[in-house]
Design a protein around this motif. Sequence first.
Motif, PDB file in Angstrom:
ATOM      1  N   TYR A  34       0.924  -1.055   0.041  1.00  0.00           N
ATOM      2  CA  TYR A  34      -0.024  -0.123  -0.108  1.00  0.00           C
ATOM      3  C   TYR A  34       0.780   1.236   0.076  1.00  0.00           C
ATOM      4  O   TYR A  34       0.460   2.264  -0.517  1.00  0.00           O
ATOM      5  N   PHE A  37       1.565   1.298  -3.699  1.00  0.00           N
ATOM      6  CA  PHE A  37       0.354   1.178  -4.485  1.00  0.00           C
ATOM      7  C   PHE A  37      -0.382   2.739  -4.545  1.00  0.00           C
ATOM      8  O   PHE A  37      -0.561   3.383  -5.443  1.00  0.00           O
ATOM      9  N   LEU A  38      -0.346   3.230  -3.362  1.00  0.00           N
ATOM     10  CA  LEU A  38      -1.077   4.494  -3.071  1.00  0.00           C
ATOM     11  C   LEU A  38      -0.226   5.674  -3.546  1.00  0.00           C
ATOM     12  O   LEU A  38      -0.578   6.736  -4.013  1.00  0.00           O
ATOM     13  N   VAL A  40       1.540   5.663  -6.390  1.00  0.00           N
ATOM     14  CA  VAL A  40       1.438   5.570  -7.818  1.00  0.00           C
ATOM     15  C   VAL A  40       0.093   6.274  -8.035  1.00  0.00           C
ATOM     16  O   VAL A  40      -0.240   6.996  -8.845  1.00  0.00           O
ATOM     17  N   LEU A  41      -1.089   5.814  -7.102  1.00  0.00           N
ATOM     18  CA  LEU A  41      -2.351   6.558  -7.282  1.00  0.00           C
ATOM     19  C   LEU A  41      -2.200   8.094  -7.309  1.00  0.00           C
ATOM     20  O   LEU A  41      -2.859   8.730  -8.069  1.00  0.00           O
ATOM     21  N   ILE A  42      -1.538   8.458  -6.236  1.00  0.00           N
ATOM     22  CA  ILE A  42      -1.410   9.950  -6.094  1.00  0.00           C
ATOM     23  C   ILE A  42      -0.579  10.616  -7.111  1.00  0.00           C
ATOM     24  O   ILE A  42      -0.735  11.838  -7.489  1.00  0.00           O
ATOM     25  N   LEU A  44      -0.383   9.420 -10.235  1.00  0.00           N
ATOM     26  CA  LEU A  44      -0.745   9.028 -11.842  1.00  0.00           C
ATOM     27  C   LEU A  44      -1.407  10.270 -12.469  1.00  0.00           C
ATOM     28  O   LEU A  44      -0.940  10.273 -13.630  1.00  0.00           O
ATOM     29  N   THR A 183       5.517   1.421  -9.709  1.00  0.00           N
ATOM     30  CA  THR A 183       4.411   0.451 -10.311  1.00  0.00           C
ATOM     31  C   THR A 183       5.096  -0.928 -10.355  1.00  0.00           C
ATOM     32  O   THR A 183       4.286  -1.977  -9.983  1.00  0.00           O
TER      33      THR A 183
END
Length: 294
Positions: A34, A37-38, A40-42, A44, A183
């Motif tokens: 996490y 993953f988080l 990467v989301l932030i 993206l 990623t």
Amino acid sequence: MPPLLVIFIGVLSVSASAIFVKLSTAESGTIAFYRMFLSVLIMLPLFLKNNLHELKEIRSRDWVFSTIAGILLAFHFILWFESLRYTSVASSTVLVTLQPLFAIFGTYFFFKEKITLKSVLAMIIAIGGSFLISWGDFQVGGTAFYGDILALIACALVTGYMLFGQDLRRRIGLTTYTIIVYTVSAVTLAIYMLVKGESFTTDDPMNWLWFLLLAIVPNLLGHNLFNWALKYVSANTISIAILFEPVGASIMAFLVFGEVLISSQYIGGAIVIIGILLYVIDFKQLFKLFQKNY
């Protein structure tokens, strides 16, 4: 911004990493997943808006190197987070930040960077200070020793990640490089969790806060700033500066967990700072500046 100032802010940010991990009750693989993953989301939306076109310019060799860097980073986090379950914050962060032992020779063999007497002396001083910080925590056997071994292996892995990054950052932009590596790291961690049977959920709602803080503070403020600096400075410089992390982490551990610092740890912290200053300060330039002004 001056690269050394950026590195200093990055070190303060990563110093909080061990605290967030220690506060979380989730498994090591889950925490690491996490975190990546988080992150990467932030990142993206920014990447898709400004940097997506850069993917076409990346060579196949750089894709391979980025993949290796992401895998090394993933297992660095797994082993380091696991080490925090067995040993103290001070011991774990000291061992995981002994990167100069690996980086100073890695940059010599792979990038032909000269090893100067000043850099060797600075390394010896800073590492000596690091060991002194955790003198009261190191144990010959038992679970603490096992945690120390995990932290040392994690140190070797993150040094490899930094060395690949030093090469890649000369050709790939910061956002693009970071999104690729993070990623790959997140995917590697997801596969690891599936193989190990670790859960993607958590029973403790507070864990989600620690996951988010790990993504924002150590990653987006810490490691991203290091990745930016790699374009301008050697991996050796960052590795030496990261030796300051145990100082910040030990202070935070005292404030949050009540892990008491003994006199040797205070002295060790001062020695670490002296070693860092010896490495990063250009004394010839400083002397010339002094002569010019006085």
